[in-house]
Design an enzyme around this catalytic site. Structure first.
Site, PDB file in Angstrom:
ATOM      1  N   ASN A 117       0.838  -1.196   0.000  1.00 16.75           N
ATOM      2  CA  ASN A 117       0.000   0.000   0.000  1.00 16.75           C
ATOM      3  C   ASN A 117       0.874   1.247   0.000  1.00 16.75           C
ATOM      4  O   ASN A 117       1.945   1.286   0.616  1.00 16.75           O
ATOM      5  CB  ASN A 117      -1.037  -0.001   1.122  1.00 16.75           C
ATOM      6  CG  ASN A 117      -0.503  -0.335   2.496  1.00 16.75           C
ATOM      7  OD1 ASN A 117       0.543  -0.960   2.647  1.00 16.75           O
ATOM      8  ND2 ASN A 117      -1.228   0.079   3.511  1.00 16.75           N
ATOM      9  N   ILE A 118       0.392   2.241  -0.724  1.00 14.77           N
ATOM     10  CA  ILE A 118       1.121   3.506  -0.903  1.00 14.77           C
ATOM     11  C   ILE A 118       0.148   4.630  -0.566  1.00 14.77           C
ATOM     12  O   ILE A 118      -0.823   4.858  -1.311  1.00 14.77           O
ATOM     13  CB  ILE A 118       1.625   3.645  -2.357  1.00 14.77           C
ATOM     14  CG1 ILE A 118       2.509   2.441  -2.738  1.00 14.77           C
ATOM     15  CG2 ILE A 118       2.396   4.957  -2.520  1.00 14.77           C
ATOM     16  CD1 ILE A 118       2.809   2.338  -4.229  1.00 14.77           C
ATOM     17  N   GLU A 119       0.383   5.277   0.557  1.00 13.25           N
ATOM     18  CA  GLU A 119      -0.564   6.288   1.027  1.00 13.25           C
ATOM     19  C   GLU A 119      -0.188   7.680   0.515  1.00 13.25           C
ATOM     20  O   GLU A 119       0.881   7.867  -0.082  1.00 13.25           O
ATOM     21  CB  GLU A 119      -0.640   6.241   2.557  1.00 13.25           C
ATOM     22  CG  GLU A 119      -1.156   4.887   3.011  1.00 13.25           C
ATOM     23  CD  GLU A 119      -1.404   4.784   4.505  1.00 13.25           C
ATOM     24  OE1 GLU A 119      -0.879   5.609   5.275  1.00 13.25           O
ATOM     25  OE2 GLU A 119      -2.149   3.854   4.886  1.00 13.25           O
ATOM     26  N   CYS A 130      -4.032   0.624  -2.521  1.00 13.10           N
ATOM     27  CA  CYS A 130      -3.883  -0.572  -1.691  1.00 13.10           C
ATOM     28  C   CYS A 130      -2.840  -1.526  -2.301  1.00 13.10           C
ATOM     29  O   CYS A 130      -2.541  -1.467  -3.499  1.00 13.10           O
ATOM     30  CB  CYS A 130      -5.204  -1.320  -1.587  1.00 13.10           C
ATOM     31  SG  CYS A 130      -6.478  -0.450  -0.688  1.00 13.10           S
ATOM     32  N   GLU A 159      -3.105  -4.633  -3.055  1.00 11.14           N
ATOM     33  CA  GLU A 159      -3.658  -5.491  -4.113  1.00 11.14           C
ATOM     34  C   GLU A 159      -3.638  -4.776  -5.455  1.00 11.14           C
ATOM     35  O   GLU A 159      -3.280  -5.345  -6.488  1.00 11.14           O
ATOM     36  CB  GLU A 159      -5.109  -5.882  -3.787  1.00 11.14           C
ATOM     37  CG  GLU A 159      -5.274  -6.708  -2.533  1.00 11.14           C
ATOM     38  CD  GLU A 159      -5.500  -5.881  -1.274  1.00 11.14           C
ATOM     39  OE1 GLU A 159      -4.892  -4.797  -1.135  1.00 11.14           O
ATOM     40  OE2 GLU A 159      -6.275  -6.330  -0.415  1.00 11.14           O
ATOM     41  N   CYS A 176     -10.514  -4.173   0.054  1.00 12.65           N
ATOM     42  CA  CYS A 176     -11.549  -3.129   0.059  1.00 12.65           C
ATOM     43  C   CYS A 176     -12.412  -3.248  -1.200  1.00 12.65           C
ATOM     44  O   CYS A 176     -12.084  -3.967  -2.148  1.00 12.65           O
ATOM     45  CB  CYS A 176     -10.899  -1.746   0.153  1.00 12.65           C
ATOM     46  SG  CYS A 176     -10.239  -1.140  -1.418  1.00 12.65           S
ATOM     47  N   CYS A 210     -10.647  -2.441  -4.544  1.00  9.36           N
ATOM     48  CA  CYS A 210      -9.769  -3.531  -4.987  1.00  9.36           C
ATOM     49  C   CYS A 210     -10.573  -4.712  -5.505  1.00  9.36           C
ATOM     50  O   CYS A 210     -10.170  -5.363  -6.481  1.00  9.36           O
ATOM     51  CB  CYS A 210      -8.854  -3.978  -3.852  1.00  9.36           C
ATOM     52  SG  CYS A 210      -7.537  -2.796  -3.519  1.00  9.36           S
TER      53      CYS A 210
HETATM   54  N1  THU Z   1      -5.235  -1.540   2.646  1.00  9.69           N
HETATM   55  C1  THU Z   1      -4.648  -2.365   1.729  1.00  9.69           C
HETATM   56  O1  THU Z   1      -3.571  -2.072   1.201  1.00  9.69           O
HETATM   57  N2  THU Z   1      -5.285  -3.525   1.412  1.00  9.69           N
HETATM   58  C2  THU Z   1      -6.416  -3.973   2.000  1.00  9.69           C
HETATM   59  O2  THU Z   1      -6.872  -5.065   1.691  1.00  9.69           O
HETATM   60  C3  THU Z   1      -7.084  -3.147   3.020  1.00  9.69           C
HETATM   61  C4  THU Z   1      -6.510  -1.809   3.258  1.00  9.69           C
HETATM   62  C5  THU Z   1      -4.512  -0.328   3.058  1.00  9.69           C
HETATM   63  C6  THU Z   1      -5.075   0.994   2.629  1.00  9.69           C
HETATM   64  C7  THU Z   1      -4.455   1.922   3.663  1.00  9.69           C
HETATM   65  O3  THU Z   1      -3.148   2.275   3.247  1.00  9.69           O
HETATM   66  C8  THU Z   1      -4.344   1.075   4.912  1.00  9.69           C
HETATM   67  O4  THU Z   1      -4.454  -0.271   4.487  1.00  9.69           O
HETATM   68  C9  THU Z   1      -5.410   1.359   5.942  1.00  9.69           C
HETATM   69  O5  THU Z   1      -6.667   1.318   5.385  1.00  9.69           O
END
Ligand code: THU
Length: 137
Positions: A47-49, A58, A60, A91, A94
């Site tokens: 995940n890259i915020e 996310c 995935e 989510c 995704c």
């Molecule tokens: N996130 C994912 O990367 N994959 C998931 O299946 C659920 C959520 C990430 C998004 C965000 O960076 C962090 O988790 C918190 O929601």
């Protein structure tokens, strides 16, 4: 049978390695994904915020976009790992992106760092998904 088990564990271990690369200054919640293509290549994603939050990608989607951008269109398996007491599931965004490229022949393994794991299909995650076929593709 034994070979399949090893392959699953390997994919989960690769998702853990991907997870270490997560850029999560906001949530601090690291997620990793490992996507096995039909050609046998594994694509990793984390995940890259973003400071604006909504552009966050996310794990995935990072993995699937990396693979699709390299020309891959068919996938055998996906592993997703997070450090959570309960196993997390992808989510809604995704799920929709995954449904574009995978069907129920693609194994989806969801795991945590404690070794819990469950296997799901895309139609369990997103029943009656909207796909290109629905408007004639
Ligand atoms: N996130 C994912 O990367 N994959 C998931 O299946 C659920 C959520 C990430 C998004 C965000 O960076 C962090 O988790 C918190 O929601």
């Amino acid at each position: 049978m034994g070979g399949v088990v090893i392959e699953v564990q390997e994919l989960i271990e690769l998702a853990k390695i991907a997870r270490e690369k997560a850029y999560v200054p906001y949530s601090k919640f690291k997620v990793g994904a490992a996507l096995l293509s039909a050609s046998g290549t594994v694509y990793l994603g984390c995940n890259i915020e973003n400071a604006a939050y909504s552009p966050t990608n996310c794990a995935e989607r990072t993995a699937i976009f990396k693979a699709v951008s390299e020309g891959e269109r068919a996938f055998k398996a996906l592993a997703v790992v997070a450090d959570s007491e309960q196993i997390i599931t992808p989510c809604g965004v995704c799920r929709q992106v995954l449904a574009e490229f995978i069907d129920d022949d693609t194994m989806i393994y969801l795991a945590n760092m404690q070794g819990d794991m469950c296997q799901v299909t895309i139609s369990e995650l997103l029943p009656k998904a909207f796909r290109g076929e629905d408007y004639g593709l």
